[in-house]
Design an enzyme around this catalytic site. Structure first.
Site, PDB file in Angstrom:
ATOM      1  CG  ASP A   9      33.560  50.315  30.174  1.00 20.26           C
ATOM      2  OD1 ASP A   9      33.810  49.878  31.320  1.00 20.26           O
ATOM      3  OD2 ASP A   9      34.286  51.119  29.574  1.00 20.26           O
ATOM      4  CB  CYS A  10      31.706  46.878  34.593  1.00 20.51           C
ATOM      5  SG  CYS A  10      33.432  46.825  34.949  1.00 20.51           S
ATOM      6  CG  ASP A  54      33.462  31.345  33.959  1.00 18.97           C
ATOM      7  OD1 ASP A  54      32.539  31.140  34.781  1.00 18.97           O
ATOM      8  OD2 ASP A  54      34.522  31.909  34.260  1.00 18.97           O
ATOM      9  CD  GLU A  93      49.770  29.647  39.472  1.00 12.50           C
ATOM     10  OE1 GLU A  93      50.887  30.003  39.870  1.00 12.50           O
ATOM     11  OE2 GLU A  93      49.258  30.078  38.425  1.00 12.50           O
ATOM     12  CG  ASP A 121      35.167  35.726  37.780  1.00 16.54           C
ATOM     13  OD1 ASP A 121      36.280  35.415  38.226  1.00 16.54           O
ATOM     14  OD2 ASP A 121      34.554  35.036  36.939  1.00 16.54           O
ATOM     15  CD  GLN A 133      39.183  38.650  26.732  1.00 19.10           C
ATOM     16  OE1 GLN A 133      39.975  38.647  27.655  1.00 19.10           O
ATOM     17  NE2 GLN A 133      37.872  38.707  26.915  1.00 19.10           N
ATOM     18  CE1 TYR A 169      42.232  28.768  37.312  1.00 17.50           C
ATOM     19  CE2 TYR A 169      42.953  30.143  39.120  1.00 17.50           C
ATOM     20  CZ  TYR A 169      42.100  29.907  38.079  1.00 17.50           C
ATOM     21  OH  TYR A 169      41.113  30.818  37.789  1.00 17.50           O
TER      22      TYR A 169
END
Lengths: 361, 361
Positions: free
Chosen positions: A253-254, A198, A351, A274, A145, A349
């Site tokens: 990889d979970c 994060d 929103e 999350d 990403q 956000y």
């Protein structure tokens, strides 16, 4: 060098007198020494373009149905007083020419196009919002990403993954909501965090003296690397090492990790997912995203103790269809579950956001 | 009928090959049977406009410094699949033509211009934000200001005065902050509210069993009339009558009222000033606004008991100059005061807001 794009719109209660409007503005464009071109719209109103000095460009449209729109493009380095004066002159003149039929005059803040720092990060429900971002701290394309950390004057540093605002320094409300909004007792508990790159959830959970936290970051270590450096108001020092007194961070990889836990019969008091937002689109090509989501959800619920809870974020409150689809997934799990949801204001956000608490029936 | 305005921008690490780019897009515009006009920009890049069917209009600019911008305007009732396809075709083609030098592709949500319901209400710090407003409940020009009450899907009903978002159903955080963030005991106290026409502060204060609340709405009763009807989630039934068991609402200019209180030696435990935002501009013509502000402030502080507090909203956290000017005013009052401030997220504001608590030294 960015392009500044101004708009000035007059909504009218009746069609404008086109000849009068166009003639009335002529002296302004002549004064600016702009070159006019009138275009044939085949009955869709008057459309004229004006090219001026320094790359300035104006589009004037007198629409047939009670609307006059003006666009003005100029370069970032252009004299802003001159540009403002031109817009003011057009606005004042149009107010005179259209007097008596104006229902709204709208002059939006100029849009900055192609600037070094991109300030436009649309909301999950597709609205245009401009952030007060003044510089880019981190910008990396990992194998999975694009990861950006941007500085906002008011929200502090903001993590943006693939263009989605994930979390800002201002967003403790997010972390608190996804941990159960202060209603849970984490002391002595075993916690599994999925995602959370994060470090916000890890940093807050560590403070509550749990027995052990396992954080399974999924696959993209670049997120942790960026956040460790630039999101310290959120993560503190918990990401400085991948293991601590009461936590360990796995970068894998979970799905296989969760499968292994299920096989081993390993369970947790709290599972906090999350990982990703609920997919927004419900088109067939997104089926695999829902499949992935349901797989994670099913495995996660399996490793929650009967007295435990599963927390996750849902989506923005306006995407009711996506939220409904998510709730339908909850009905299809191999263990029957109940859930509650909460609407939370996450400052950066722009929103309102829905968070879920899920538990075994 | 509104105009939808799409933008599609390619930021580049080097200037685009203009001839190649322009030729490469030609077949797309030809397929759409659009009429091209090439404009002379006197050295400021390539600028071409294309007029199509149904009032569609495209501006293509290949700038000289590493930027390609595309504007597409069409009417609200136009076939959105066709329009999306055109934009997709342009985006895909440009991605090919500019391969290797693209640093950012940005396609913003379309701007709706001249729509019946206006969704753009810029923030106090001048950023462009789009709200999820779907209808207008109340729209009135009183003798003093324009009063709108708009419905937002997520924020509920929103009071907008002269284009400034004042308060939404979602904004209990505002009311709590301007009442001292839950740190005060209002029971048995005497309270003076200045402004507060939405009734939010009155409704919340009444719940806390004060001895008496005097709400001095200033001059514009139309605000109360709109809010009584459309802001009931905020004001409950407190505005149904201008007097209640423990409150009275005065609709008069608050300056003479405050002067009378000072003369009479009448004082209050809490004075809550919800009148107006701090003036944003600091230009000379705004001096009178600051004068008015200081006059109100000075009179208000005079009627606060020595053990009491004065609460007010300041401005958005980014307008540091205006906030500093306000704090300078606090230094110039006839009674010396101390103050504290707090930054609060008010959901419908889309920016963080500063609130002040002031007390006599």
């Amino acid at each position: 060098m960015a392009l500044r794009h101004y708009t000035l719109d007059f909504k009218l209660s009746a069609p404008a007198d086109c000849t009068k409007t166009v003639h009335g503005l002529q002296s302004i464009f002549q004064e600016q020494e702009m070159t006019e071109t009138v275009h044939d719209t085949e009955g869709h109103g008057h459309l004229a373009t004006f090219v001026g000095k320094k790359g300035r460009f104006v589009v004037l449209r007198v629409h047939t149905h009670g609307l006059v729109t003006v666009d003005l493009q100029c370069y970032e380095g252009d004299d802003s007083t001159q540009v403002d004066n031109l817009l003011n002159a057009l606005e004042t003149k149009l107010e005179n020419l259209l007097r008596g039929i104006i229902t709204r005059v709208k002059r939006l803040p100029a849009i900055s196009r192609g600037a070094t720092v991109d300030r436009y990060w649309p909301t999950a429900d597709g609205r245009l919002v401009e952030y007060d971002i003044d510089h880019v701290l981190y910008d990396k394309d990992s194998a999975y990403q694009n990861i950006k950390i941007l500085h906002s004057q008011q929200f502090g540093n903001i993590l943006v993954l693939n263009g989605d605002v994930n979390l800002a320094d201002s967003d403790l409300a997010y972390t608190q909501a996804i941990m159960g909004s202060g209603r849970e007792n984490y002391e002595g508990k075993e916690v599994l965090i999925l995602g959370g790159g994060d470090g916000g959830i890890l940093a807050e959970t560590v403070k509550l003296k749990p027995k052990m936290i396992t954080m399974n970051l999924h696959i993209d270590e670049a997120v942790i690397n960026g956040c460790r450096q630039h999101m310290r108001k959120t993560c503190g020092d918990v990401l400085d090492s991948l293991t601590g007194d009461c936590y360990q961070v796995l970068v894998e990889d979970c799905v296989p990790v969760l499968k292994k836990y299920v096989e081993e019969g390993r369970t947790f008091d709290y599972v906090i997912n999350d990982l990703t937002a609920v997919p927004i689109s419900t088109l067939p090509e997104e089926d695999s995203t829902w499949e992935f989501l349901r797989l994670i959800l099913d495995l996660s619920i399996k490793v929650v103790r009967p007295s435990g809870k599963y927390f996750t974020q849902g989506n923005c409150v306006n995407l009711t269809e996506a939220l409904n689809l998510y709730e339908e997934q909850l009905e299809k799990l191999s263990c029957p579950v109940d859930f509650s949801k909460e609407v939370v204001c996450v400052p950066s956000y722009m929103e309102l956001w829905v968070f879920y608490s899920v538990w075994k029936k």
